[in-house]
Design an enzyme around this catalytic site. Structure first.
Site, short mmCIF file in Angstrom:
data_model
loop_
_atom_site.label_atom_id
_atom_site.label_comp_id
_atom_site.label_asym_id
_atom_site.label_seq_id
_atom_site.Cartn_x
_atom_site.Cartn_y
_atom_site.Cartn_z
N GLY A 241 0.76 -1.24 0.00
CA GLY A 241 0.00 0.00 0.00
C GLY A 241 0.79 1.29 0.00
O GLY A 241 0.21 2.37 -0.09
N GLU A 275 4.03 -6.79 1.68
CA GLU A 275 3.60 -7.08 0.30
C GLU A 275 3.49 -5.83 -0.56
O GLU A 275 2.41 -5.52 -1.06
CB GLU A 275 2.19 -7.72 0.30
N PRO A 276 4.54 -5.08 -0.76
CA PRO A 276 4.42 -3.86 -1.57
C PRO A 276 4.40 -4.15 -3.06
O PRO A 276 5.08 -5.06 -3.53
CB PRO A 276 5.72 -3.11 -1.22
N GLY A 277 3.61 -3.41 -3.79
CA GLY A 277 3.59 -3.54 -5.25
C GLY A 277 4.02 -2.23 -5.89
O GLY A 277 5.14 -2.07 -6.35
N ARG A 314 -5.83 3.97 -15.42
CA ARG A 314 -5.94 4.62 -14.10
C ARG A 314 -6.65 5.98 -14.14
O ARG A 314 -7.49 6.25 -13.29
CB ARG A 314 -4.56 4.75 -13.44
N TYR A 318 -9.92 5.91 -11.88
CA TYR A 318 -9.84 6.56 -10.55
C TYR A 318 -9.67 8.07 -10.64
O TYR A 318 -9.44 8.72 -9.63
CB TYR A 318 -8.63 6.05 -9.76
N CYS A 350 -13.76 5.20 -28.10
CA CYS A 350 -15.05 5.90 -28.12
C CYS A 350 -15.70 5.92 -26.74
O CYS A 350 -16.72 5.26 -26.50
CB CYS A 350 -15.97 5.24 -29.12
N GLU A 351 -15.09 6.63 -25.83
CA GLU A 351 -15.62 6.81 -24.47
C GLU A 351 -15.14 8.18 -24.01
O GLU A 351 -13.96 8.51 -24.21
CB GLU A 351 -14.99 5.79 -23.49
N TYR A 378 0.50 -0.81 -12.10
CA TYR A 378 -0.94 -0.79 -12.42
C TYR A 378 -1.21 -0.08 -13.74
O TYR A 378 -2.21 0.62 -13.88
CB TYR A 378 -1.75 -0.15 -11.28
N1 LLP Z 1 -1.45 -6.99 -0.95
C1 LLP Z 1 -2.76 -7.10 -1.24
C2 LLP Z 1 -3.56 -8.12 -0.57
C3 LLP Z 1 -3.34 -6.23 -2.19
O1 LLP Z 1 -4.62 -6.33 -2.47
C4 LLP Z 1 -2.53 -5.26 -2.83
C5 LLP Z 1 -3.11 -4.34 -3.81
C6 LLP Z 1 -1.17 -5.20 -2.50
C7 LLP Z 1 -0.66 -6.08 -1.55
C8 LLP Z 1 -0.22 -4.24 -3.11
O2 LLP Z 1 -0.58 -2.91 -2.86
P1 LLP Z 1 0.40 -1.73 -3.34
O3 LLP Z 1 1.66 -1.82 -2.52
O4 LLP Z 1 0.68 -1.90 -4.79
O5 LLP Z 1 -0.39 -0.50 -3.08
N2 LLP Z 1 -5.28 -0.71 -9.47
C9 LLP Z 1 -5.11 0.23 -8.39
C10 LLP Z 1 -4.41 -0.40 -7.20
C11 LLP Z 1 -5.10 -1.62 -6.68
C12 LLP Z 1 -4.38 -2.28 -5.53
C13 LLP Z 1 -5.00 -3.57 -5.17
N3 LLP Z 1 -4.34 -4.30 -4.14
C14 LLP Z 1 -4.39 1.46 -8.90
O6 LLP Z 1 -4.08 1.51 -10.08
O7 LLP Z 1 -4.17 2.41 -8.16
#
Ligand code: LLP
Length: 423
Positions: A241, A275-277, A314, A318, A350-351, A378
């Site tokens: 997150g 769990e960072p993404g 995105r 959002y 077309c949106e 993302y």
């Molecule tokens: N762990 C779990 C269980 C999650 O659901 C997520 C993201 C992460 C870790 C990683 O979160 P991060 O570190 O990337 O914030 N599509 C959206 C973001 C959706 C995130 C969903 N879950 C966007 O483009 O902002």
């Protein structure tokens, strides 16, 4: 602070030592361009900040699942947080270590559980009582013991966009605090399950530490209560997150985050995980696109580009803000027709929601290239084939070298799996 790998030199924007104009020439547009040095620097920065505090950093594959990226992170020692059988297969194909994979998500199918049990993953992050029972039955059938962590919903406000906030009671994610303890009791009684941990994930694009601290403290209370009940855990996973800086958002200092974890979990012996993404990959990519047409108007000026919401969803989904810069800087005085205007950068779909950016002051000519920044997370992963648009190609720059890490999709492949009825 990370060095900028997307700098301007003599009026042209570069990725490391390659001009984006050259990349567009060679690979066409739209094209995702990643910097290996940027990715590596962020990954190293992350691991260094967490060293000695977080035992295993599981990169959330959903942020960007390209095999080349997963492979680079695997080589650095990252584990992986997956949410589907597809992501499991991807991580394995990229050379990820199954013993460092955790499986999150509210809707795991039996087939996905089976594949993960066969692969020998680190743990399942279970999100409901029903899922726990199905996992136990599946493991029994395979003669395996499933490692289990329960995802607890700490009911804190992560103060982010409602679509990506997950830690509130009203969200579909995790098990409430009240139910969690009973579920742990149920889990330890099942011989095909081995309770290993606890986890949370309160949302995405979070810019403050306070919600994490609040949630971590709540989690710790539960860990203590479980311990008093004879249920000892091996790990505590604080989720992902951490936000990226798209515009002027403050970002969480990794050192301060690690410090917070040390404070909250002082004296505990469980391994910490996360769990960072987004934070790992967001800064490493840009979306390169070309201006097809300029359509100045009375109320709005539109720059129609060859990338669309199908490539970068995105902003449409959002209202997200991504930086947009001209690859070749024009001065407003170069040509009499060049003047700075406020442009909406829109795609051919077309949106009306098909925009990449709105009201950006730029000097533009038709044929110009634009770089949409902070597009490593993302972005490509959320692309679609709507309007029969083939997906963009992805390239990885390393100094002066560049490698295609995903070829541009061929149009005929779009209907490869479709069949015309014989009558
Ligand atoms: N762990 C779990 C269980 C999650 O659901 C997520 C993201 C992460 C870790 C990683 O979160 P991060 O570190 O990337 O914030 N599509 C959206 C973001 C959706 C995130 C969903 N879950 C966007 O483009 O902002």
């Amino acid at each position: 602070m990370m060095t900028n790998f997307f700098q301007e030199r003599n009026g042209t924007r570069y990725v490391e030592d390659l001009a984006l104009t050259d990349i567009a020439e060679r690979f066409g547009t739209p094209c995702y361009v990643y910097s290996r040095a940027a990715l590596t620097a962020t990954a190293d920065e992350f691991l260094a900040a967490m060293d000695g505090t977080v035992d295993l950093v599981c990169y959330a594959v959903k942020a960007n699942g390209n095999l080349a990226i997963l492979n680079l992170l695997a080589r650095k020692g990252f584990g992986f947080d997956i949410v589907s059988g597809g992501e499991l297969a991807r991580v394995l194909a990229a050379g990820g270590d199954p013993a460092k994979i955790m499986f999150s998500g509210v809707g795991k199918t039996v087939a996905e559980m089976e594949a993960a049990l066969q692969a020998g993953i680190l743990c399942f992050n279970v999100e409901s009582a029903s899922e726990l029972n199905v996992l136990a039955a599946t493991a029994t059938r395979l003669g395996k013991v499933a490692p289990v962590s329960i995802r607890v919903n700490p009911d804190v406000d992560a103060k982010t966009h409602p679509y990506i906030s997950t830690g509130l009671k009203e969200n579909k994610f995790g098990v409430s605090f009240d139910e969690a303890h009973a579920l742990y009791r149920q889990a330890v009684a099942l011989p095909s399950l081995r309770v290993t941990g606890i986890d949370m994930h309160i949302g995405s694009q979070i810019t403050e530490i306070a919600p994490y601290r609040e949630a971590a403290e709540k989690l710790l209370q539960l860990v203590r209560a479980l311990e008093a009940d004879g249920i000892a855990l091996e790990h505590i996973d604080v989720g992902g997150g951490l936000g990226a800086r798209y515009r002027d958002e403050q970002t969480i200092s990794l050192a301060a985050f690690a410090q917070m974890l040390r404070e909250v979990f002082a004296g505990r012996s469980e391994r910490l995980m996360m769990e960072p993404g987004r934070r790992v990959v967001a800064d490493a990519g840009v979306l390169l696109t070309r201006v097809l047409y300029l359509k100045p108007g009375e109320t709005k000026n539109f720059a129609i580009v060859d990338a669309a919401m199908t490539d970068l969803m995105r902003p449409a989904l959002y209202g997200a803000w991504h930086p947009v810069s001209a690859v070749t800087k024009r001065s407003a005085t170069e040509k009499s027709s060049d003047s700075e205007k406020s442009w909406d950068i829109v795609g051919p779909v077309c949106e009306s929601s098909d925009f990449l950016a709105q009201a950006r002051p730029l000097v533009l000519r038709e044929g110009d290239l634009l770089a949409v920044g902070v597009a490593g997370a993302y972005s490509m992963v959320m692309s679609s084939n709507y309007n029969a648009r083939p997906r963009a190609c992805e390239v990885m720059v390393d100094g002066k070298e560049v490698t295609v890490i995903r070829a541009r999709e061929e149009i005929k492949k779009l209907w490869e799996m479709e069949r015309i009825l014989s009558k």
